[in-house]
Design a protein around this motif. Structure first.
Motif, short mmCIF file in Angstrom:
data_model
loop_
_atom_site.label_atom_id
_atom_site.label_comp_id
_atom_site.label_asym_id
_atom_site.label_seq_id
_atom_site.Cartn_x
_atom_site.Cartn_y
_atom_site.Cartn_z
N PRO A 1 -55.68 -25.76 46.59
CA PRO A 1 -55.25 -26.13 47.95
C PRO A 1 -53.88 -26.80 47.98
N LYS A 2 -53.55 -27.53 46.92
CA LYS A 2 -52.25 -28.18 46.86
C LYS A 2 -51.13 -27.13 46.81
N SER A 3 -51.28 -26.14 45.94
CA SER A 3 -50.25 -25.11 45.79
C SER A 3 -50.11 -24.29 47.06
N GLY B 1 -60.13 -38.35 49.11
CA GLY B 1 -61.20 -39.28 48.74
C GLY B 1 -62.20 -38.62 47.82
N GLY B 2 -61.73 -37.55 47.16
CA GLY B 2 -62.62 -36.73 46.35
C GLY B 2 -63.55 -37.50 45.42
N LYS B 3 -62.97 -38.37 44.59
CA LYS B 3 -63.80 -39.04 43.59
C LYS B 3 -64.80 -39.99 44.23
N VAL C 1 -49.31 -37.11 45.86
CA VAL C 1 -49.51 -38.06 44.75
C VAL C 1 -50.90 -37.79 44.18
N THR C 2 -50.94 -37.41 42.92
CA THR C 2 -52.23 -37.05 42.32
C THR C 2 -52.39 -37.68 40.94
N ASP C 3 -53.31 -37.15 40.13
CA ASP C 3 -53.60 -37.78 38.84
C ASP C 3 -53.09 -36.96 37.65
N ILE D 1 -46.73 -38.38 52.87
CA ILE D 1 -47.19 -38.68 51.51
C ILE D 1 -48.70 -38.50 51.47
N LYS D 2 -49.15 -37.58 50.64
CA LYS D 2 -50.59 -37.36 50.51
C LYS D 2 -51.09 -38.11 49.27
N LEU D 3 -51.97 -39.05 49.51
CA LEU D 3 -52.53 -39.81 48.39
C LEU D 3 -53.84 -39.17 47.96
#
Ligand SMILES: Nc1ncnc2c1ncn2[C@@H]1O[C@H](COP(=O)(O)OP(=O)(O)OP(=O)(O)O)[C@@H](O)[C@H]1O
Ligand SMILES: [Mg+2]
Length: 290
Positions: free
Chosen positions: A247-249, A64-66, A211-213, A28-30
C-alpha cells in the motif's frame, strides 16, 4: 566557542530549505510500526513540531498496525492481511476504531502539546473528512480475476478538506486517524498509507513522507534510495515489495501522479530522520520521483 560556531553553521545550512518550504504543506504518515517506543515517537514528533514552527504546514496521518494486532490478540482474534490490507470484520472494526482514536490519536496529540506544539486530533470518519465505499481486493488466479471480500475496509470516494484547511490556517497540526464514513454511517478501516496519499493528492502538497520501521524500499539488504514509478511497479511485480510496503508503494505512485511534488519513505528508528530528509541535500531513505 568552536562547538557553538559549528552549531550556528548547521542552522545556516538549513536556510535554503527553510526558504523553499515556508508555507508549503507536508503530509507525514506515522507508521504504527514506529509507535511502540515512546522515546522514538517523542523524537519524531519533536521534529514535526520543529517543522511547524519553521513555517511548514504539517499534517499527520497515523497508522496503528502493531497496536491493533496486540489488542486483537488480547481479545482472542487473529489478524489476517491480504495484499497488505487488514481483513476487518465487525469485531475487528470496533477494535481498530478504539485503538486508533482513543489510544494512538489521543496519545500523539497529547505528546505534541507536551512538546510545545499545537495539534487537534480527529477520526476522519467523525468529521466526514474521508468518505468511502467498501474495498475489495482483486486477485488473479489461473488467469481469472477474483474479487476478495476483506470486510469493513474502505476505499476513499470523497474528501471534505475544510476541517483540515481550517486547522492549518490557525497553525494547528491536524492529527488524523485513518477511518472513513461509509453508507448508512458505517465506519470503515482505511489503510493509513492510502489515507495519507489521498489527502496529500487532494491538497497537492509539497511532500508526502512515510515514517516506518525500515530504511526504505529494500532489495534484500540493499537500500534503494531513488526510484522511478516504473521501477517500483517492477519491484511489486517481482514480489521484492510485499506486505505493508505494497500500500505504501501504490500510494506513492498515486500521489505523484496527482501532483504531489515528492514522496519519501524514511526510518523513524533513526534519530532525526525527518529533519535529515528535509534539511540535507543527500537525504536518507527512499525517494520516489516521476
Ligand atoms: N521491499 C521491501 N522493502 C522494505 N520493506 C518491505 C519490503 N517488502 C515488504 N516490506 C515490509 O513492509 C513493512 C512496512 O510496512 P508496515 O505496514 O508493516 O508498517 P507501517 O505502514 O509503517 O505501519 P502501519 O501499517 O501500522 O501504519 C516493513 O517492516 C517490511 O517488513
Ligand atoms: Mg502499513
Amino acid at each position: 566557542m568552536k562547538e557553538s560556531i559549528k552549531k550556528a553553521s548547521i542552522l545556516v545550512e538549513a536556510l535554503p530549505y527553510l526558504q523553499q518550504y515556508r508555507n508549503k504543506t507536508f503530509v507525514i504518515k506515522l507508521g504504527g510500526s514506529t509507535m511502540e517506543d515512546d522515546s522514538i515517537v517523542t523524537g519524531i514528533l519533536r521534529d514535526a513540531v520543529f517543522l511547524e514552527q519553521a513555517g511548514i504546514r504539517v499534517i499527520i496521518v497515523h497508522g496503528g498496525g502493531k497496536a491493533i494486532t496486540a489488542a486483537m490478540n488480547k481479545a482472542g482474534l487473529k489478524s489476517e492481511f491480504i495484499e497488505g490490507l487488514r481483513v476487518t470484520d465487525k469485531a475487528t472494526i470496533g477494535i481498530v476504531e478504539k485503538v486508533l482514536v482513543n489510544e494512538i490519536n489521543a496519545g500523539l496529540v497529547k505528546k505534541i502539546k507536551s512538546l510545545g506544539g499545537t495539534a487537534v486530533g480527529f477520526s476522519a470518519a467523525d468529521n466526514g473528512v474521508l468518505h468511502c465505499k467498501k474495498e475489495y481486493v482483486i486477485k488473479e488466479e489461473n488467469g481469472k480475476k477474483k474479487k476478495i471480500d476483506i470486510g469493513f475496509v474502505g476505499q476513499i470516494t470523497d474528501i471534505y478538506t475544510h476541517p483540515i484547511y481550517r486547522l492549518l490556517n490557525v497553525e494547528r497540526i491536524p492529527v488524523i486517524a485513518p477511518l472513513g464514513l461509509g453508507a448508512e454511517g458505517m465506519v470503515y478501516n482505511i489503510n493509513a498509507d492510502v489515507a495519507a496519499c489521498e489527502i496529500a493528492g487532494r491538497l497537492k502538497v509539497e511532500k508526502l513522507i512515510f515514517v516506518t520501521d525500515v530504511d526504505g524500499i529494500m532489495n534484500g539488504k540493499e537500500l534503494l534510495s531513488s526510484l522511478s514509478i516504473a521501477q517500483v511497479e517492477k519491484l511489486m511485480k517481482e514480489k521484492v515489495i510485499t506486505g505493508g510496503m505494497i500500500p505504501k508503494s501504490k500510494s506513492m505512485i498515486k500521489a505523484l501522479k496527482r501532483g504531489v511534488q515528492k514522496t519519501h519513505i524514511i526510518n523513524g528508528n533513526i534519530e532525526h530522520s525527518l529533519l535529515l530528509e528535509i534539511f540535507t541535500g543527500s537525504g536518507i531513505g527512499t525517494e520516489l520521483y516521476k
